[in-house]
Design an enzyme around this catalytic site. Structure first.
Site, PDB file in Angstrom:
ATOM      1  N   LYS A   1       0.768  -1.541   0.423  1.00 19.79           N
ATOM      2  CA  LYS A   1      -0.290  -0.118   0.285  1.00 19.79           C
ATOM      3  C   LYS A   1       0.913   1.123  -0.214  1.00 19.79           C
ATOM      4  O   LYS A   1       1.687   1.300   1.012  1.00 19.79           O
ATOM      5  CB  LYS A   1      -0.966  -0.177   1.158  1.00 19.79           C
ATOM      6  CG  LYS A   1      -2.161   1.239   1.210  1.00 19.79           C
ATOM      7  CD  LYS A   1      -2.672   1.109   2.233  1.00 19.79           C
ATOM      8  CE  LYS A   1      -3.986   2.168   2.884  1.00 19.79           C
ATOM      9  NZ  LYS A   1      -4.721   1.991   3.691  1.00 19.79           N
TER      10      LYS A   1
ATOM     11  N   SER B   1      -9.851  -0.923   7.416  1.00 16.18           N
ATOM     12  CA  SER B   1      -9.216   0.019   5.230  1.00 16.18           C
ATOM     13  C   SER B   1      -8.670  -1.847   5.213  1.00 16.18           C
ATOM     14  O   SER B   1      -8.228  -2.417   4.255  1.00 16.18           O
ATOM     15  CB  SER B   1      -8.687   0.135   6.180  1.00 16.18           C
ATOM     16  OG  SER B   1      -9.108   2.001   5.870  1.00 16.18           O
TER      17      SER B   1
ATOM     18  N   SER C   1      -9.762   1.491   3.443  1.00 12.51           N
ATOM     19  CA  SER C   1      -9.158   2.271   2.503  1.00 12.51           C
ATOM     20  C   SER C   1      -7.519   1.895   1.321  1.00 12.51           C
ATOM     21  O   SER C   1      -7.118   2.065   0.668  1.00 12.51           O
ATOM     22  CB  SER C   1      -8.562   3.377   3.206  1.00 12.51           C
ATOM     23  OG  SER C   1      -7.500   2.687   3.972  1.00 12.51           O
TER      24      SER C   1
END
Lengths: 492, 95
Positions: free
Chosen positions: A79, A178, A154
Site C-alpha cells: 500500500k 481498511s 482504504s
C-alpha cells in the site's frame, strides 16, 4: 503453468523445485498487471524494473547456493502509505506526490530480507481516510468482480490486486477496517493483526493508537506465512510489542474441535443486509459441523463504536497531519506571501476534501471547551468497548460477525454523504478500538455476484488460534476452489 | 450540536486550512451532522471509567542511551521543497 493462479505457498514450491525462476514469476505477474491495470487502477505505481532486478538477484543468489528466506521469489504489492526506500510513497495524496522515502518501513525491510519481490505501490484513499478508495488523488480503483463498484477502502488497491490475481499477496493498513472491509468487498482473505504485533515504523501515520499493517492473500495459509515474516518487536516503533511472536503457520492445520465461537447479537442489527447475515450464519454452522461450539454473546457497547472511532481517529489525525507544512517534504504551494500563508496554502491545496473534513473534526474535538465533551468522552467509551471484548473472551475463543453491513456499492453512491460512508465501519472499527486481531474471509456471493465476508475476531496476540479457525473454515468452504473467472477475463 | 460557517472558519484557522465561502457552508453542515451523530456518546455513564489512551500495558519503551548512526544531511534534505545550503529554507519570518 498459469503463474498468476498460484498462492504464495505454491509459488514458493514451484521456485524451490526449480519449475520457475524468480524472474519468470515476476515477469508473468507483470504481464498480468499490464493487461488488467487499465481496467482496475489497483496501483499508483508499478515498479517493474526494480522488481525484475530484485527477482534476478534472487535467482543469482540461488545459483550461488545461498540460503533464501520464507518468501523468496514471491512478488508482493505494498500500500502506498508504507515507505519504500527511493520509491515514491504518496499516501494517495497530492501533498506527497513527490515524496521519495529515504528509508524502508520495517515491514518492507523484513519482506526483502525474506526474499520477497516488491512489485508496486497500491492505490488507497488519501491518507487511508475512506471506505471506497474513491478519495485517492490519483483516481479510484475498481472492484474486479464488478467494474461499476468500489473495491472498498482504504486499502482498495491491495485488495483489488490480490482479487484480480495480479499478485499473490499484498500489504495494507487498517485503522477502522481498511484491510478487512476491502478484503470482504473483493472476496479475499485479509488480516488485521493485534495492535503492536507488526511494527508501524515507516507506515505514514493516520491514527497512531489504531493503525496496524497486515496482509491480503489468496489463502489463510498465505496470511500466516506473510504475518510470520513481518511480525515481531521493532526497536524503531515504541508501540510494537515485545510479547514473542508465536509462529501462526505452525498450528494452522489443527482444526476447531472444542473451539468456542461467540456470535455477538449486536452485530446482527437492522443495518445488516440479510444476504450478508445469512452467509455469516452459514459460516458459523459450518464451523460447528467441524467441531466448534457456537453460542450467542452480548457486547452492549457495540453501537458506540463508530462515534467513538470517528472522534479518536480524527483527533489523532489532526495532530499527525500537522507535519504536512511544506517545509521538510512534500509539495509546497508557490503563491505565498509569508510563512503563515505558505502553511495555509500548502495544506489547503495539498489535501483532498475528506482529509480536510477529518482534520477539521479532529481539531474541533480537541479544541478548548470541547475536549471533555468529545475527545475525552470518546477515550472513556473506548475503555467500555475494550471491556466488552475482555468479557467476551473470558467465555469464547473467537468471535464471528459480518465484516461489512453490505456488499460492494457503486462508485459515487456514498461520496456525497460522509456519515453514510462512516457507518460502513460499524463492524470493523470496534476491533481497532480494542486492539484485537481480526480476519475477513470470503463466505459467499450476493445475488448480484458480489463477494460477501465473514469476520473472525481473536483475543490479543492470539493470531495462531484465530488463523487456525480461519484456515479450517476456508478448507471446508472451498471458496478458492470454486473461484470463477473475473468479468474482465470473460471479455478477453 | 450546530456548527456555524463562522465556527468552521475559526476551526480552519486553528488547523492552518483555508476554504471558500461555499465550502464553509458545506463543512458546517457536514460537521453538524457528524456531531449530532456522536452525541449518542453522552448516553454513556463514564463517571467511573478511565480513558484509554494506550492499548499496551507494557509501559514505557526505553532503550539504552547509546549513540547510533543517524541520517546524513543529504538524506535529511533529500525531500526538502526548498533548501539553502545545509538547511530547510522557509519564507522570511522576521521582517
Amino acid at each position: 503453468m498459469d503463474v498468476h493462479r498460484l498462492s504464495v505457498r505454491e509459488l514458493r514450491a514451484a521456485f524451490e523445485e526449480r519449475q520457475l525462476s524468480a524472474e519468470e514469476i515476476c515477469q508473468a505477474l507483470l504481464t498480468r498487471i499490464e493487461r488488467l491495470e487499465p481496467h482496475l487502477h489497483a496501483f499508483i505505481r508499478v515498479t517493474a524494473e526494480e522488481a525484475l532486478e530484485q527477482a534476478r538477484d534472487i535467482d543469482r543468489r540461488r545459483a550461488a547456493g545461498e540460503q533464501l528466506g520464507a518468501l523468496a521469489a514471491v512478488p508482493i504489492a505494498v500500500k502506498d502509505n508504507i515507505c519504500t526506500r527511493g520509491v515514491l510513497t504518496t499516501c494517495g495524496s497530492k501533498i506527497l506526490q513527490n515524496h521519495r522515502p529515504i528509508y524502508d518501513a520495517t515491514v518492507c525491510r523484513r519482506l526483502r530480507q525474506a526474499g520477497a519481490v516488491l512489485i508496486g505501490k497500491t492505490n488507497m484513499d488519501e491518507f487511508a481516510m475512506g471506505s471506497s478508495t474513491e478519495n485517492s488523488a490519483f483516481g479510484p480503483t475498481r472492484n474486479p468482480w464488478s467494474l461499476e463498484c468500489v473495491p472498498g477502502g482504504s486499502s482498495g488497491g491491495s485488495a483489488a490486486a490480490v482479487a484480480a490475481e495480479m499478485v499473490p499477496a499484498a500489504l495494507g493498513s487498517d485503522t477502522g477496517g481498511s484491510i478487512r472491509q476491502p478484503g470482504a468487498l473483493c472476496g479475499v482473505p485479509a488480516l488485521k493483526p493485534t495492535y503492536g504485533r507488526v511494527s508501524r515504523y515507516g507506515l505514514v501515520a493516520f491514527a497512531s493508537s489504531l493503525d496496524q499493517i497486515g496482509p491480503f492473500g489468496k489463502t489463510v495459509e498465505d496470511l500466516a506465512l506473510v504475518l510470520d515474516v513481518i511480525a515481531g518487536h521493532d526497536a524503531c516503533d515504541s508501540t510494537s510489542s515485545d510479547v514473542p511472536a508465536e509462529h501462526a503457520l505452525d498450528g494452522l492445520e489443527g482444526g476447531v474441535e472444542g473451539i468456542r465461537i461467540g456470535v455477538p447479537r449486536e452485530y446482527f442489527s437492522s443495518e445488516l443486509d440479510p444476504e450478508v447475515g445469512r452467509s455469516v450464519e452459514e459460516a458459523v454452522k459450518l464451523l460447528e459441523s467441524l467441531g466448534a461450539r457456537a453460542r450467542s454473546v452480548s457486547m452492549p457497547n457495540t453501537r458506540f463504536s463508530v462515534p467513538t472511532y470517528y472522534l479518536v481517529a480524527t483527533a489523532e489525525a489532526s495532530s499527525n497531519l500537522a507535519r504536512y507544512d511544506g517545509v521538510r517534504y512534500g509539495v509546497r504551494a508557490q503563491d505565498h506571501r509569508d510563512l503563515r500563508s505558505m502553511y495555509h496554502k500548502t495544506r489547503s491545496q495539498g489535501f483532498g476534501s475528506e482529509v480536510k473534513r477529518r482534520i477539521m473534526l479532529g481539531t474541533y474535538s480537541l479544541s478548548s471547551g470541547y475536549y471533555d465533551a468529545y475527545y475525552l468522552q470518546a477515550m472513556k467509551s473506548r475503555s467500555l468497548i475494550r471491556r466488552d471484548f475482555e468479557e467476551a473472551f473470558r467465555e469464547v475463543d473467537v468471535l464471528a460477525t459480518p465484516t461489512t453491513p453490505c456488499p460492494a456499492f457503486r462508485l459515487g453512491e456514498k461520496l456525497k454523504r460522509p456519515l453514510e460512508m462512516y457507518l460502513l465501519d460499524i463492524y470493523t472499527a470496534t476491533i481497532n478500538l480494542a486492539g484485537v486481531p481480526a480476519v475477513s474471509l470470503p463466505c459467499g456471493w450476493s445475488k448480484q455476484g458480489l463477494p460477501l465476508g465473514v469476520q473472525l475476531i481473536g483475543s490479543h496476540f492470539q493470531e495462531p488460534v484465530l488463523l487456525r479457525v480461519a484456515r479450517t473454515y476456508e478448507k471446508a468452504r472451498r471458496f478458492r476452489e470454486e473461484r470463477h473467472a473475473l468479468p474482465l477475463e470473460n471479455k478477453a | 450540536m450546530k456548527i456555524t460557517p463562522e465556527e468552521a472558519r475559526h476551526i480552519a484557522a486553528l488547523a492552518y486550512l483555508d476554504f471558500s465561502d461555499q465550502e464553509y457552508e458545506a463543512l458546517a453542515t457536514h460537521l453538524s451532522d457528524i456531531l449530532d451523530y456522536v452525541e449518542m456518546l453522552r448516553e454513556l455513564d463514564t463517571s467511573n471509567v478511565s480513558p484509554t489512551s494506550h492499548l499496551l500495558e507494557s509501559g514505557e519503551a526505553f532503550r539504552d542511551d547509546v549513540g547510533r548512526p543517524s541520517l546524513s544531511e543529504t538524506e535529511a534534505l533529500a525531500n526538502a521543497p526548498e533548501r539553502g545550503g545545509d538547511h530547510f529554507k522557509v519564507p522570511k519570518i522576521i521582517g
